[in-house]
Write an enzyme that holds these catalytic residues in place. Structure first.
Site, PDB file in Angstrom:
ATOM      1  CD  GLU A 112      25.689  50.780   5.364  1.00  0.00           C
ATOM      2  OE1 GLU A 112      25.362  51.967   5.344  1.00  0.00           O
ATOM      3  OE2 GLU A 112      25.392  50.019   6.298  1.00  0.00           O
ATOM      4  CG  ASN A 160      28.457  44.459   6.178  1.00  0.00           C
ATOM      5  OD1 ASN A 160      27.889  43.394   6.003  1.00  0.00           O
ATOM      6  ND2 ASN A 160      27.994  45.379   7.013  1.00  0.00           N
ATOM      7  CG  HIS A 196      19.142  46.025   7.965  1.00  0.00           C
ATOM      8  ND1 HIS A 196      19.061  45.679   9.297  1.00  0.00           N
ATOM      9  CD2 HIS A 196      20.423  46.393   7.750  1.00  0.00           C
ATOM     10  CE1 HIS A 196      20.251  45.838   9.864  1.00  0.00           C
ATOM     11  NE2 HIS A 196      21.098  46.260   8.945  1.00  0.00           N
ATOM     12  CD  GLU A 225      24.597  45.310   9.410  1.00  0.00           C
ATOM     13  OE1 GLU A 225      23.676  46.139   9.508  1.00  0.00           O
ATOM     14  OE2 GLU A 225      25.779  45.631   9.179  1.00  0.00           O
ATOM     15  CG  ASP A 227      16.874  44.180  11.314  1.00  0.00           C
ATOM     16  OD1 ASP A 227      16.786  44.443  10.099  1.00  0.00           O
ATOM     17  OD2 ASP A 227      17.453  44.929  12.118  1.00  0.00           O
TER      18      ASP A 227
HETATM   19  O1  9MR Z   1      22.652  49.597  14.907  1.00  0.00           O
HETATM   20  C1  9MR Z   1      23.713  50.538  14.798  1.00  0.00           C
HETATM   21  C2  9MR Z   1      23.409  51.779  15.605  1.00  0.00           C
HETATM   22  O2  9MR Z   1      23.443  51.447  16.991  1.00  0.00           O
HETATM   23  C3  9MR Z   1      24.427  52.869  15.328  1.00  0.00           C
HETATM   24  O3  9MR Z   1      24.017  54.060  15.958  1.00  0.00           O
HETATM   25  C4  9MR Z   1      24.574  53.102  13.838  1.00  0.00           C
HETATM   26  C5  9MR Z   1      25.704  54.099  13.536  1.00  0.00           C
HETATM   27  O4  9MR Z   1      26.953  53.622  13.978  1.00  0.00           O
HETATM   28  O5  9MR Z   1      24.888  51.874  13.183  1.00  0.00           O
HETATM   29  C6  9MR Z   1      23.887  50.895  13.342  1.00  0.00           C
HETATM   30  O6  9MR Z   1      24.280  49.698  12.686  1.00  0.00           O
HETATM   31  C7  9MR Z   1      24.398  49.789  11.280  1.00  0.00           C
HETATM   32  C8  9MR Z   1      25.599  48.941  10.886  1.00  0.00           C
HETATM   33  O7  9MR Z   1      26.752  49.363  11.565  1.00  0.00           O
HETATM   34  C9  9MR Z   1      25.818  48.995   9.376  1.00  0.00           C
HETATM   35  N1  9MR Z   1      24.612  48.637   8.679  1.00  0.00           N
HETATM   36  C10 9MR Z   1      23.394  49.334   9.053  1.00  0.00           C
HETATM   37  C11 9MR Z   1      23.182  49.230  10.559  1.00  0.00           C
HETATM   38  C12 9MR Z   1      21.868  49.909  10.955  1.00  0.00           C
HETATM   39  O8  9MR Z   1      21.928  51.276  10.695  1.00  0.00           O
END
Ligand code: 9MR
Length: 329
Positions: A112, A160, A196, A225, A227
């Protein structure tokens, strides 16, 4: 099964058995991030990441690594001066990638980095002298990829990202970077499209066009990812409209099909698999949820059957189907 070292969910019977039975690829949701691996500047803690690798090895699954560089990483516990940042990042990428060498087949090296307008997001890394080379915003990305490649020349290296799955200014910015890297022989093997989905009518043909233009540059696409969040009642967590489950299944089916339609789309992951463990519910304060193919009791939903049918024709040989290992409840 080799005993995994700790993560509570692996030893939860329904969790572990569903994961092992249904998937051939696994990715940690959080435990390979800076916040877990670097409790302080001097130490590296690979315990939970190693548990993911052990679970995968015990069940003949491959492992995707996530993620080495993310602007949101706060570097908690790491004391540094700005001038030290390049060495700190170089050390981090090298130690982590070398630790998992031969065990993690693909890394989300960066996560990101672009804004919605297609320009680079400001972060502690982005314009740092020594990483971000003069006047070129994407230089730190290239540098991180080169460090990762040096640490494990066999690992596939991914960028990603979210919210640019369709053709839009964000994916245009990424496309321009990718074209530039490929022209100059930069070490990038793939793009992770997070997927997402927050409304039930994604522009699937534009997503297909975007996958098509990326893969035409010679990179792989991993859906990383997916959902599909549904409106829920915040007090009970129940669905607002039970008929949404059917539409949710269609969205999963359509995205899986668009991946299969492109030869360069080689992995399909959901962000969790049971609604029992998903980031959606807390993130949307209960107003959205039920985003995954199994419900909270591990009953398969229509979305599960849609995916099963779509991947049932042997295409799994090409497309690895996966889910992340999740944090503890
Ligand atoms: O699902 C993840 C959550 O448990 C964490 O708190 C958060 C911060 O580290 O990251 C979430 O996963 C993210 C992923 O690493 C990158 N893309 C977006 C995901 C959802 O926020």
């Amino acid at each position: 099964m080799a005993p995994p070292v700790r993560p509570a969910q692996f030893s939860e019977l329904a969790y572990g058995t569903t994961l092992a039975r249904e998937f051939n690829l696994i990715q940690p949701e959080d435990v390979m991030k800076w916040s877990v691996i670097r409790p302080d500047r001097a130490s590296f803690d690979f315990t939970a990441g190693d548990a993911v690798v052990a679970f995968a090895a015990a069940h003949q699954m491959q492992v995707r690594g996530h993620t080495l560089v993310w602007g949101r990483h706060k570097l908690d516990g790491a004391e540094y001066t700005p001038a030290e940042l390049p060495d700190l990042l170089h050390e981090h990428i090298t130690r982590v990638v070398q630790h998992f060498r031969g065990k993690v087949f693909a890394w989300d090296v960066l996560n990101e980095a672009f804004d919605e307008n297609g320009k680079l997001r400001n972060s502690i890394w982005y314009d740092r002298p020594g990483i971000g080379l003069a006047g070129k915003g994407t230089a730190y990305i290239e540098q991180a990829l080169r460090w990762a490649h040096a640490a494990d020349p066999d690992a596939l290296l991914f960028y990603n990202y979210a919210e640019g799955e369709a053709v839009n200014p964000k994916s245009d910015g990424l496309y321009a970077m990718l074209k530039d890297f490929k022209r100059r022989g930069g070490p990038i093997d793939g793009i992770g499209m997070q997927m997402h989905i927050f409304d039930l009518h994604p522009d699937v043909s534009s997503i297909g066009a975007n996958i098509g233009r990326f893969t035409a540059l010679g990179v792989q696409i991993h859906i990383t990812e997916m959902d599909v969040a549904l409106p829920t009642n915040p007090d009970t967590g129940t669905l607002r409209n039970s008929e949404d489950l059917g539409r949710q299944a269609d969205v999963y089916r359509e995205i899986a099909a668009v991946c299969l339609a492109h030869h360069g789309c080689t992995a399909f992951q959901t962000w969790g698999f049971s609604d029992k463990y998903s980031w959606i519910r807390s993130f949307f304060r209960g107003n959205k949820g039920a985003a995954l193919p199994w419900d909270e009791k591990y009953n398969p939903k229509p979305a599960y059957r849609a995916l099963k049918e779509t991947f049932a024709d042997g295409s799994c040989d090409r497309v690895k189907v996966s889910t992340p290992e999740l944090r503890q409840p």
